[in-house]
Design an enzyme around this catalytic site. Structure first.
Site, PDB file in Angstrom:
ATOM      1  N   CYS A  45       0.823  -1.217   0.000  1.00  0.00           N
ATOM      2  CA  CYS A  45       0.000   0.000   0.000  1.00  0.00           C
ATOM      3  C   CYS A  45       0.855   1.264   0.000  1.00  0.00           C
ATOM      4  O   CYS A  45       0.656   2.158  -0.808  1.00  0.00           O
ATOM      5  CB  CYS A  45      -0.937  -0.008   1.205  1.00  0.00           C
ATOM      6  SG  CYS A  45      -1.854   1.520   1.369  1.00  0.00           S
ATOM      7  N   CYS A  50      -1.461   1.697  -3.104  1.00  0.00           N
ATOM      8  CA  CYS A  50      -2.482   2.751  -2.913  1.00  0.00           C
ATOM      9  C   CYS A  50      -1.910   4.164  -2.853  1.00  0.00           C
ATOM     10  O   CYS A  50      -2.409   5.069  -3.536  1.00  0.00           O
ATOM     11  CB  CYS A  50      -3.243   2.525  -1.607  1.00  0.00           C
ATOM     12  SG  CYS A  50      -3.531   0.829  -1.167  1.00  0.00           S
ATOM     13  N   LYS A  53       0.084   5.380  -6.037  1.00  0.00           N
ATOM     14  CA  LYS A  53      -0.918   5.386  -7.123  1.00  0.00           C
ATOM     15  C   LYS A  53      -1.838   6.596  -7.000  1.00  0.00           C
ATOM     16  O   LYS A  53      -2.083   7.314  -7.960  1.00  0.00           O
ATOM     17  CB  LYS A  53      -1.700   4.076  -7.071  1.00  0.00           C
ATOM     18  CG  LYS A  53      -2.830   3.903  -8.062  1.00  0.00           C
ATOM     19  CD  LYS A  53      -4.150   4.488  -7.664  1.00  0.00           C
ATOM     20  CE  LYS A  53      -4.672   4.162  -6.307  1.00  0.00           C
ATOM     21  NZ  LYS A  53      -5.220   2.853  -6.120  1.00  0.00           N
ATOM     22  N   TYR A 180      -9.140  -3.385 -11.073  1.00  0.00           N
ATOM     23  CA  TYR A 180      -8.823  -2.120 -10.406  1.00  0.00           C
ATOM     24  C   TYR A 180      -7.575  -1.476 -11.021  1.00  0.00           C
ATOM     25  O   TYR A 180      -7.581  -0.319 -11.406  1.00  0.00           O
ATOM     26  CB  TYR A 180      -8.491  -2.365  -8.932  1.00  0.00           C
ATOM     27  CG  TYR A 180      -9.638  -2.650  -8.016  1.00  0.00           C
ATOM     28  CD1 TYR A 180     -10.184  -1.641  -7.245  1.00  0.00           C
ATOM     29  CD2 TYR A 180     -10.151  -3.925  -7.883  1.00  0.00           C
ATOM     30  CE1 TYR A 180     -11.212  -1.904  -6.357  1.00  0.00           C
ATOM     31  CE2 TYR A 180     -11.175  -4.199  -7.000  1.00  0.00           C
ATOM     32  CZ  TYR A 180     -11.702  -3.180  -6.239  1.00  0.00           C
ATOM     33  OH  TYR A 180     -12.715  -3.434  -5.365  1.00  0.00           O
ATOM     34  N   GLU A 184      -7.239   1.983 -13.178  1.00  0.00           N
ATOM     35  CA  GLU A 184      -6.608   3.133 -12.526  1.00  0.00           C
ATOM     36  C   GLU A 184      -5.417   3.635 -13.360  1.00  0.00           C
ATOM     37  O   GLU A 184      -5.287   4.835 -13.622  1.00  0.00           O
ATOM     38  CB  GLU A 184      -6.175   2.747 -11.114  1.00  0.00           C
ATOM     39  CG  GLU A 184      -7.397   2.505 -10.209  1.00  0.00           C
ATOM     40  CD  GLU A 184      -7.057   2.116  -8.783  1.00  0.00           C
ATOM     41  OE1 GLU A 184      -5.904   1.732  -8.509  1.00  0.00           O
ATOM     42  OE2 GLU A 184      -7.968   2.203  -7.927  1.00  0.00           O
ATOM     43  N   HIS A 439     -26.598  21.840  -0.439  1.00  0.00           N
ATOM     44  CA  HIS A 439     -26.643  22.429  -1.769  1.00  0.00           C
ATOM     45  C   HIS A 439     -25.644  23.565  -1.913  1.00  0.00           C
ATOM     46  O   HIS A 439     -25.465  24.321  -0.968  1.00  0.00           O
ATOM     47  CB  HIS A 439     -28.073  22.949  -2.008  1.00  0.00           C
ATOM     48  CG  HIS A 439     -28.294  23.463  -3.377  1.00  0.00           C
ATOM     49  ND1 HIS A 439     -28.369  22.633  -4.477  1.00  0.00           N
ATOM     50  CD2 HIS A 439     -28.454  24.724  -3.830  1.00  0.00           C
ATOM     51  CE1 HIS A 439     -28.574  23.380  -5.558  1.00  0.00           C
ATOM     52  NE2 HIS A 439     -28.628  24.644  -5.198  1.00  0.00           N
ATOM     53  N   GLU A 444     -25.452  15.767  -2.880  1.00  0.00           N
ATOM     54  CA  GLU A 444     -26.872  15.947  -2.535  1.00  0.00           C
ATOM     55  C   GLU A 444     -27.760  15.026  -3.365  1.00  0.00           C
ATOM     56  O   GLU A 444     -28.885  14.715  -2.965  1.00  0.00           O
ATOM     57  CB  GLU A 444     -27.304  17.416  -2.698  1.00  0.00           C
ATOM     58  CG  GLU A 444     -27.362  17.923  -4.115  1.00  0.00           C
ATOM     59  CD  GLU A 444     -27.776  19.399  -4.188  1.00  0.00           C
ATOM     60  OE1 GLU A 444     -28.776  19.772  -3.558  1.00  0.00           O
ATOM     61  OE2 GLU A 444     -27.095  20.172  -4.889  1.00  0.00           O
TER      62      GLU A 444
HETATM   63  P1  NDP Z   1      -8.439  -7.594 -10.304  1.00  0.00           P
HETATM   64  O1  NDP Z   1      -8.737  -8.847  -9.623  1.00  0.00           O
HETATM   65  O2  NDP Z   1      -9.103  -6.340  -9.914  1.00  0.00           O
HETATM   66  O3  NDP Z   1      -8.709  -7.798 -11.855  1.00  0.00           O
HETATM   67  C1  NDP Z   1      -8.038  -8.782 -12.585  1.00  0.00           C
HETATM   68  C2  NDP Z   1      -8.347  -8.601 -14.042  1.00  0.00           C
HETATM   69  O4  NDP Z   1      -7.496  -9.454 -14.795  1.00  0.00           O
HETATM   70  C3  NDP Z   1      -9.777  -8.964 -14.392  1.00  0.00           C
HETATM   71  O5  NDP Z   1     -10.217  -8.074 -15.373  1.00  0.00           O
HETATM   72  C4  NDP Z   1      -9.670 -10.385 -14.933  1.00  0.00           C
HETATM   73  O6  NDP Z   1     -10.549 -10.633 -15.983  1.00  0.00           O
HETATM   74  C5  NDP Z   1      -8.257 -10.403 -15.522  1.00  0.00           C
HETATM   75  N1  NDP Z   1      -7.588 -11.688 -15.339  1.00  0.00           N
HETATM   76  C6  NDP Z   1      -7.549 -12.443 -14.234  1.00  0.00           C
HETATM   77  N2  NDP Z   1      -6.797 -13.541 -14.436  1.00  0.00           N
HETATM   78  C7  NDP Z   1      -6.357 -13.470 -15.694  1.00  0.00           C
HETATM   79  C8  NDP Z   1      -5.539 -14.320 -16.502  1.00  0.00           C
HETATM   80  N3  NDP Z   1      -5.041 -15.446 -16.028  1.00  0.00           N
HETATM   81  N4  NDP Z   1      -5.274 -13.919 -17.754  1.00  0.00           N
HETATM   82  C9  NDP Z   1      -5.787 -12.768 -18.248  1.00  0.00           C
HETATM   83  N5  NDP Z   1      -6.574 -11.932 -17.534  1.00  0.00           N
HETATM   84  C10 NDP Z   1      -6.849 -12.290 -16.275  1.00  0.00           C
HETATM   85  O7  NDP Z   1      -6.855  -7.477 -10.257  1.00  0.00           O
HETATM   86  P2  NDP Z   1      -5.841  -6.241 -10.205  1.00  0.00           P
HETATM   87  O8  NDP Z   1      -4.547  -6.818 -10.587  1.00  0.00           O
HETATM   88  O9  NDP Z   1      -6.378  -5.085 -10.947  1.00  0.00           O
HETATM   89  O10 NDP Z   1      -5.828  -5.866  -8.662  1.00  0.00           O
HETATM   90  C11 NDP Z   1      -5.496  -6.871  -7.694  1.00  0.00           C
HETATM   91  C12 NDP Z   1      -6.229  -6.595  -6.409  1.00  0.00           C
HETATM   92  O11 NDP Z   1      -5.646  -5.497  -5.773  1.00  0.00           O
HETATM   93  C13 NDP Z   1      -7.693  -6.230  -6.581  1.00  0.00           C
HETATM   94  O12 NDP Z   1      -8.528  -7.343  -6.583  1.00  0.00           O
HETATM   95  C14 NDP Z   1      -7.953  -5.342  -5.414  1.00  0.00           C
HETATM   96  O13 NDP Z   1      -8.416  -6.126  -4.340  1.00  0.00           O
HETATM   97  C15 NDP Z   1      -6.607  -4.746  -5.089  1.00  0.00           C
HETATM   98  N6  NDP Z   1      -6.555  -3.340  -5.526  1.00  0.00           N
HETATM   99  C16 NDP Z   1      -7.446  -2.464  -4.997  1.00  0.00           C
HETATM  100  C17 NDP Z   1      -7.416  -1.148  -5.380  1.00  0.00           C
HETATM  101  C18 NDP Z   1      -8.404  -0.195  -4.814  1.00  0.00           C
HETATM  102  O14 NDP Z   1      -9.025  -0.520  -3.804  1.00  0.00           O
HETATM  103  N7  NDP Z   1      -8.603   0.974  -5.419  1.00  0.00           N
HETATM  104  C19 NDP Z   1      -6.447  -0.640  -6.343  1.00  0.00           C
HETATM  105  C20 NDP Z   1      -5.576  -1.664  -6.848  1.00  0.00           C
HETATM  106  C21 NDP Z   1      -5.636  -2.960  -6.445  1.00  0.00           C
HETATM  107  P3  NDP Z   1     -12.088 -11.100 -15.816  1.00  0.00           P
HETATM  108  O15 NDP Z   1     -12.628 -10.462 -14.577  1.00  0.00           O
HETATM  109  O16 NDP Z   1     -12.727 -10.594 -17.050  1.00  0.00           O
HETATM  110  O17 NDP Z   1     -12.061 -12.567 -15.735  1.00  0.00           O
END
Ligand code: NDP
Length: 450
Positions: A45, A50, A53, A180, A184, A439, A444
């Site tokens: 983080c 976080c 980022k 995510y 982002e 407002h 709101e």
């Molecule tokens: P996410 O789990 O958010 O998303 C993963 C993405 O990658 C999905 O679109 C999924 O596709 C795709 N995917 C998963 N496995 C594969 C694969 N084997 N090959 C190709 N595509 C794949 O992961 P992130 O890496 O973006 O983030 C990891 C975690 O970190 C998040 O789950 C979140 O908990 C945390 N995070 C939170 C943030 C916040 O709170 N703002 C910011 C950044 C990270 P599909 O769903 O279509 O299957």
């Protein structure tokens, strides 16, 4: 509580959000605590997630703000963005925070070993310098790392860890994944002037988010110029003579990029910790299986945070670390409530959500009502920016309780946190309606939907 047979009462592996909180709370309860951290104190983080980022999100947003400023009377004749300035200032802030985290541990008399620790027994660990340490309880909080697929040329790709250190800003970025991190960084790179292509394996992004909100983000992103390739994958990455990367694709045309960022989820860091020898039970994805008290299958070994692969969010890891320390060292057992955890995607525009989506609510509750407000924020009207925000409430018909709030628009995460209290408290739509609007604000709209 102190058992002098052991060097420490608690040994924590990993000084990230969950590990640091557990260490300092346990120490506050009088435990003798040590932490091993092989990278930097602060964890994902603070060091590579976080915090940096969000600072990049702020930095990138100036691009739109400077555009919009003209209609508010500001004449900005020349603007130039300097990536090294933003990057280095962000890294300096990360170093400052790393120092503060270290100070917190020192102030609580927690010993920090800046090295890797490997478990050698249910109550013992060895450090990289060969020392053996014993502890009454061991807490594993080593976090997770970006997953990378087995694709030829994957060594040419970067992950979110690398973005904060890029020497120069890429002109063309391909982002693999639709979660995510992908959304982002798509916003950040796009605002900073790069051409961004998001490639996802399915036909959607942000799976699990409310469909209307996702649809709004895709529409706004496309209008801004972000390219989406759905149902697509990577065959190979080939570095070309000019340094660019040729992405050989499946399900879509090949793409040439300056950087290829993989953001396809994060895997628990459970390798080479000695867990297999001890019989610590793992899931198929390599996460540590824990019970309600964060205890693994070995009674003296516990785990919190991303390494358990449940809710990969900093505030959740912090609560888990705190609950663990209170339960094991403070004499007051407590469990974390995982219901209605709010979350945000800091995309451009950002999204904030809490509770059930419309389809989840229909499946779970049967009859529901939804309310939406689709509006152009006031500052965008004056600026001439044709971008609409969308707010949505999901209400249980039987009880009138607001069971979901989904927002996309400027400052949505800031606004959502307050609404999350209402959802957590079980407030009804009538309670929302009875609240006088503040407002003029965007927030709101939350109390004006009829
Ligand atoms: P996410 O789990 O958010 O998303 C993963 C993405 O990658 C999905 O679109 C999924 O596709 C795709 N995917 C998963 N496995 C594969 C694969 N084997 N090959 C190709 N595509 C794949 O992961 P992130 O890496 O973006 O983030 C990891 C975690 O970190 C998040 O789950 C979140 O908990 C945390 N995070 C939170 C943030 C916040 O709170 N703002 C910011 C950044 C990270 P599909 O769903 O279509 O299957």
């Amino acid at each position: 509580m102190t058992d002098q047979h052991f060097d420490y009462d608690l040994f924590v592996v990993g000084a990230g959000s969950g590990g640091v909180r557990a260490a300092r709370i346990a120490a506050g309860h009088g435990a003798r605590v040590a932490v091993a951290e092989e990278h930097k104190v602060g964890g994902t983080c603070v060091i590579r997630g976080c915090v940096p980022k969000k600072l990049l999100v702020y930095g990138a947003h100036f691009a739109e703000d400077l555009d919009d400023a003209a209609m508010f009377g500001w004449d900005i004749p020349e603007r130039r963005f300097d990536w090294p300035t933003l990057r280095d200032n962000v890294l300096a802030e990360v170093s400052r925070l790393e120092g503060l985290y270290g100070e917190t541990l020192a102030n609580h008399k927690v010993t920090v070993f800046k090295t890797r620790a490997v478990l050698t027994g249910p109550n013992s660990l060895s450090l990289a310098d060969g020392r053996t340490i014993t502890a009454g309880k061991i807490l594993l909080a080593p976090g997770a790392r970006p997953a990378l697929p087995d694709v030829p040329g994957i060594e040419h790709a970067i992950t979110s860890n690398d973005v904060f250190h890029l020497e120069r800003l890429p002109k063309r970025v391909v982002i693999a994944g639709g979660g995510y991190i992908a959304n982002e960084f798509a916003g950040i790179f796009h605002q900073l002037g790069a051409h961004v292509t998001i490639v996802n394996r399915s036909d959607t992004i942000l799976r699990g988010y409310d469909e209307q909100i996702v649809d709004r983000l895709v529409k706004i992103s496309v209008a801004k110029g972000i390219d989406f390739r759905f149902n697509a994958g990577f065959e190979a990455l080939e570095q070309q003579e000019d340094g660019s990367i040729l992405c050989r694709m499946r399900g879509t045309q090949d793409i040439v990029a300056d950087e290829v960022l993989f953001a396809i989820g994060r895997l628990p860091n459970t390798e080479e910790l000695g867990l297999d020898r001890l019989g610590v039970k793992l899931t198929e994805r390599g996460a540590i299986v824990v019970d309600k008290e964060y205890r693994s299958s070995v009674p003296s070994i516990f785990a919190v945070g991303d390494v358990t692969d449940r809710v990969q969010l900093t505030p959740v890891a912090i609560r888990e670390g705190h609950a663990f320390a209170d339960t094991q060292f403070g004499g007051h057992p407590c469990v974390v409530d995982y219901d209605n955890i709010p979350s945000s995607c800091f995309s451009h525009p950002p999204i904030g959500l809490v509770g059930l989506t419309e389809s989840q609510a229909k499946n779970k509750l049967g009859v529901i009502r939804t309310y939406t407000s689709d509006f152009r924020p006031m500052k965008y009207v004056l600026a001439g920016r044709n971008e609409r925000a969308l707010y949505k409430l999901v209400v249980d018909e039987g009880s009138d309780r607001v069971v979901g709030v989904h927002l996309i628009g400027p400052d949505a995460p800031e606004i959502l946190q307050g609404a999350a209290i209402a959802v957590k408290a079980g407030l009804t739509k009538a309670d929302f309606d009875a609240t006088v609007a503040l407002h003029p604000t965007m927030a709101e709209e939350l109390v004006l939907m009829r």
